[in-house]
Design a protein around this motif. Sequence first.
Motif, PDB file in Angstrom:
ATOM      1  N   LYS A 123     -26.334 -17.431  10.549  1.00 24.71           N
ATOM      2  CA  LYS A 123     -27.262 -17.658  11.657  1.00 24.71           C
ATOM      3  C   LYS A 123     -28.504 -18.413  11.181  1.00 24.71           C
ATOM      4  O   LYS A 123     -28.971 -19.332  11.853  1.00 24.71           O
ATOM      5  CB  LYS A 123     -27.670 -16.339  12.298  1.00 24.71           C
ATOM      6  N   LEU A 124     -29.035 -18.027  10.037  1.00 25.29           N
ATOM      7  CA  LEU A 124     -30.195 -18.731   9.488  1.00 25.29           C
ATOM      8  C   LEU A 124     -29.889 -20.220   9.289  1.00 25.29           C
ATOM      9  O   LEU A 124     -30.693 -21.081   9.641  1.00 25.29           O
ATOM     10  CB  LEU A 124     -30.626 -18.113   8.157  1.00 25.29           C
ATOM     11  N   LYS A 125     -28.727 -20.509   8.704  1.00 20.91           N
ATOM     12  CA  LYS A 125     -28.360 -21.904   8.431  1.00 20.91           C
ATOM     13  C   LYS A 125     -28.142 -22.674   9.723  1.00 20.91           C
ATOM     14  O   LYS A 125     -28.576 -23.827   9.848  1.00 20.91           O
ATOM     15  CB  LYS A 125     -27.112 -21.968   7.546  1.00 20.91           C
ATOM     16  N   ALA A 126     -27.486 -22.060  10.707  1.00 22.64           N
ATOM     17  CA  ALA A 126     -27.277 -22.727  11.994  1.00 22.64           C
ATOM     18  C   ALA A 126     -28.616 -22.989  12.679  1.00 22.64           C
ATOM     19  O   ALA A 126     -28.837 -24.076  13.224  1.00 22.64           O
ATOM     20  CB  ALA A 126     -26.362 -21.889  12.882  1.00 22.64           C
ATOM     21  N   ASP A 127     -29.518 -22.018  12.628  1.00 22.48           N
ATOM     22  CA  ASP A 127     -30.852 -22.208  13.207  1.00 22.48           C
ATOM     23  C   ASP A 127     -31.593 -23.338  12.497  1.00 22.48           C
ATOM     24  O   ASP A 127     -32.268 -24.150  13.124  1.00 22.48           O
ATOM     25  CB  ASP A 127     -31.665 -20.922  13.127  1.00 22.48           C
ATOM     26  N   PHE A 128     -31.454 -23.388  11.171  1.00 18.80           N
ATOM     27  CA  PHE A 128     -32.102 -24.444  10.393  1.00 18.80           C
ATOM     28  C   PHE A 128     -31.577 -25.819  10.805  1.00 18.80           C
ATOM     29  O   PHE A 128     -32.357 -26.742  11.052  1.00 18.80           O
ATOM     30  CB  PHE A 128     -31.875 -24.215   8.896  1.00 18.80           C
ATOM     31  N   LEU A 129     -30.258 -25.959  10.881  1.00 18.41           N
ATOM     32  CA  LEU A 129     -29.670 -27.247  11.239  1.00 18.41           C
ATOM     33  C   LEU A 129     -30.071 -27.681  12.648  1.00 18.41           C
ATOM     34  O   LEU A 129     -30.372 -28.852  12.882  1.00 18.41           O
ATOM     35  CB  LEU A 129     -28.141 -27.192  11.120  1.00 18.41           C
ATOM     36  N   THR A 130     -30.088 -26.728  13.575  1.00 16.38           N
ATOM     37  CA  THR A 130     -30.497 -27.027  14.949  1.00 16.38           C
ATOM     38  C   THR A 130     -31.953 -27.463  14.982  1.00 16.38           C
ATOM     39  O   THR A 130     -32.311 -28.446  15.643  1.00 16.38           O
ATOM     40  CB  THR A 130     -30.277 -25.796  15.847  1.00 16.38           C
ATOM     41  N   ASN A 131     -32.790 -26.747  14.274  1.00 15.64           N
ATOM     42  CA  ASN A 131     -34.216 -27.074  14.224  1.00 15.64           C
ATOM     43  C   ASN A 131     -34.439 -28.450  13.598  1.00 15.64           C
ATOM     44  O   ASN A 131     -35.224 -29.251  14.109  1.00 15.64           O
ATOM     45  CB  ASN A 131     -34.961 -25.993  13.432  1.00 15.64           C
ATOM     46  N   GLU A 132     -33.743 -28.737  12.516  1.00 16.30           N
ATOM     47  CA  GLU A 132     -33.879 -30.037  11.849  1.00 16.30           C
ATOM     48  C   GLU A 132     -33.444 -31.187  12.751  1.00 16.30           C
ATOM     49  O   GLU A 132     -34.029 -32.264  12.716  1.00 16.30           O
ATOM     50  CB  GLU A 132     -33.063 -30.057  10.554  1.00 16.30           C
ATOM     51  N   ALA A 133     -32.426 -30.949  13.551  1.00 16.06           N
ATOM     52  CA  ALA A 133     -31.931 -31.992  14.457  1.00 16.06           C
ATOM     53  C   ALA A 133     -32.954 -32.305  15.551  1.00 16.06           C
ATOM     54  O   ALA A 133     -32.995 -33.430  16.057  1.00 16.06           O
ATOM     55  CB  ALA A 133     -30.611 -31.568  15.086  1.00 16.06           C
ATOM     56  N   GLU A 134     -33.784 -31.334  15.903  1.00 14.72           N
ATOM     57  CA  GLU A 134     -34.790 -31.533  16.940  1.00 14.72           C
ATOM     58  C   GLU A 134     -36.039 -32.250  16.426  1.00 14.72           C
ATOM     59  O   GLU A 134     -36.774 -32.853  17.211  1.00 14.72           O
ATOM     60  CB  GLU A 134     -35.195 -30.187  17.543  1.00 14.72           C
ATOM     61  N   LEU A 135     -36.304 -32.173  15.141  1.00 16.84           N
ATOM     62  CA  LEU A 135     -37.535 -32.744  14.588  1.00 16.84           C
ATOM     63  C   LEU A 135     -37.790 -34.202  14.983  1.00 16.84           C
ATOM     64  O   LEU A 135     -38.915 -34.538  15.362  1.00 16.84           O
ATOM     65  CB  LEU A 135     -37.566 -32.600  13.062  1.00 16.84           C
ATOM     66  N   PRO A 136     -36.804 -35.087  14.917  1.00 19.72           N
ATOM     67  CA  PRO A 136     -37.084 -36.494  15.260  1.00 19.72           C
ATOM     68  C   PRO A 136     -37.500 -36.705  16.722  1.00 19.72           C
ATOM     69  O   PRO A 136     -38.061 -37.747  17.053  1.00 19.72           O
ATOM     70  CB  PRO A 136     -35.758 -37.207  14.978  1.00 19.72           C
ATOM     71  N   THR A 137     -37.239 -35.730  17.576  1.00 18.42           N
ATOM     72  CA  THR A 137     -37.580 -35.877  18.995  1.00 18.42           C
ATOM     73  C   THR A 137     -38.961 -35.328  19.318  1.00 18.42           C
ATOM     74  O   THR A 137     -39.410 -35.418  20.454  1.00 18.42           O
ATOM     75  CB  THR A 137     -36.549 -35.152  19.886  1.00 18.42           C
ATOM     76  N   LEU A 138     -39.632 -34.746  18.325  1.00 27.52           N
ATOM     77  CA  LEU A 138     -40.911 -34.087  18.557  1.00 27.52           C
ATOM     78  C   LEU A 138     -42.062 -34.877  17.967  1.00 27.52           C
ATOM     79  O   LEU A 138     -41.863 -35.747  17.122  1.00 27.52           O
ATOM     80  CB  LEU A 138     -40.890 -32.680  17.936  1.00 27.52           C
ATOM     81  N   ALA A 139     -43.260 -34.542  18.431  1.00 29.91           N
ATOM     82  CA  ALA A 139     -44.471 -35.180  17.906  1.00 29.91           C
ATOM     83  C   ALA A 139     -45.615 -34.169  17.943  1.00 29.91           C
ATOM     84  O   ALA A 139     -45.547 -33.148  18.626  1.00 29.91           O
ATOM     85  CB  ALA A 139     -44.828 -36.411  18.729  1.00 29.91           C
ATOM     86  N   GLY A 140     -46.645 -34.485  17.181  1.00 32.24           N
ATOM     87  CA  GLY A 140     -47.861 -33.688  17.211  1.00 32.24           C
ATOM     88  C   GLY A 140     -47.663 -32.239  16.815  1.00 32.24           C
ATOM     89  O   GLY A 140     -46.989 -31.921  15.844  1.00 32.24           O
ATOM     90  N   GLU A 141     -48.279 -31.349  17.603  1.00 32.25           N
ATOM     91  CA  GLU A 141     -48.238 -29.925  17.295  1.00 32.25           C
ATOM     92  C   GLU A 141     -46.836 -29.341  17.386  1.00 32.25           C
ATOM     93  O   GLU A 141     -46.490 -28.435  16.631  1.00 32.25           O
ATOM     94  CB  GLU A 141     -49.186 -29.163  18.222  1.00 32.25           C
ATOM     95  N   LYS A 142     -46.023 -29.862  18.304  1.00 28.01           N
ATOM     96  CA  LYS A 142     -44.644 -29.367  18.410  1.00 28.01           C
ATOM     97  C   LYS A 142     -43.864 -29.698  17.145  1.00 28.01           C
ATOM     98  O   LYS A 142     -43.090 -28.889  16.650  1.00 28.01           O
ATOM     99  CB  LYS A 142     -43.945 -29.950  19.639  1.00 28.01           C
ATOM    100  N   TRP A 143     -44.081 -30.896  16.607  1.00 30.22           N
ATOM    101  CA  TRP A 143     -43.414 -31.281  15.370  1.00 30.22           C
ATOM    102  C   TRP A 143     -43.885 -30.396  14.219  1.00 30.22           C
ATOM    103  O   TRP A 143     -43.076 -29.927  13.420  1.00 30.22           O
ATOM    104  CB  TRP A 143     -43.677 -32.749  15.034  1.00 30.22           C
ATOM    105  N   GLN A 144     -45.194 -30.174  14.145  1.00 26.52           N
ATOM    106  CA  GLN A 144     -45.741 -29.343  13.070  1.00 26.52           C
ATOM    107  C   GLN A 144     -45.168 -27.927  13.114  1.00 26.52           C
ATOM    108  O   GLN A 144     -44.822 -27.357  12.077  1.00 26.52           O
ATOM    109  CB  GLN A 144     -47.265 -29.301  13.141  1.00 26.52           C
ATOM    110  N   ALA A 145     -45.063 -27.363  14.310  1.00 19.90           N
ATOM    111  CA  ALA A 145     -44.521 -26.016  14.449  1.00 19.90           C
ATOM    112  C   ALA A 145     -43.044 -25.981  14.052  1.00 19.90           C
ATOM    113  O   ALA A 145     -42.597 -25.060  13.357  1.00 19.90           O
ATOM    114  CB  ALA A 145     -44.693 -25.522  15.887  1.00 19.90           C
ATOM    115  N   ALA A 146     -42.299 -26.985  14.471  1.00 19.27           N
ATOM    116  CA  ALA A 146     -40.872 -27.036  14.129  1.00 19.27           C
ATOM    117  C   ALA A 146     -40.684 -27.256  12.629  1.00 19.27           C
ATOM    118  O   ALA A 146     -39.791 -26.662  12.013  1.00 19.27           O
ATOM    119  CB  ALA A 146     -40.178 -28.138  14.924  1.00 19.27           C
ATOM    120  N   PHE A 147     -41.520 -28.083  12.033  1.00 25.09           N
ATOM    121  CA  PHE A 147     -41.438 -28.323  10.595  1.00 25.09           C
ATOM    122  C   PHE A 147     -41.745 -27.051   9.822  1.00 25.09           C
ATOM    123  O   PHE A 147     -41.044 -26.708   8.852  1.00 25.09           O
ATOM    124  CB  PHE A 147     -42.389 -29.444  10.189  1.00 25.09           C
TER     125      PHE A 147
END
Length: 80
Positions: free
Chosen positions: A11-35
């Motif tokens: 689950k941790l790895k799947a969550d990590f991969l999902t989160n990493e895939a979203e990073l390029p679509t984010l900016a600003g504070e949302k990107w920082q939180a996801a990172f």
Amino acid sequence: MAYEPPPDLLKLKADFLTNEAELPTLAGEKWQAAFARSQKLALEIHRHAWWGEVDNRHSAWMALLQAAKEQIAKEQQARQ
């Protein structure tokens, strides 16, 4: 040797991969939180006790990656 990652690590790895895939679509504070979340997940993955039990960490890592990708694909199919 075939490796079957424990469910919590999977689950941790799947969550990590999902989160990493979203990073390029984010900016600003949302990107920082996801990172920051990616960093936290990465630490939890690497600190998991399972790594101390495997005899070939690379093979175990590849099995974890494959299993997480398969889990994500199944979840995406279930949503469609």
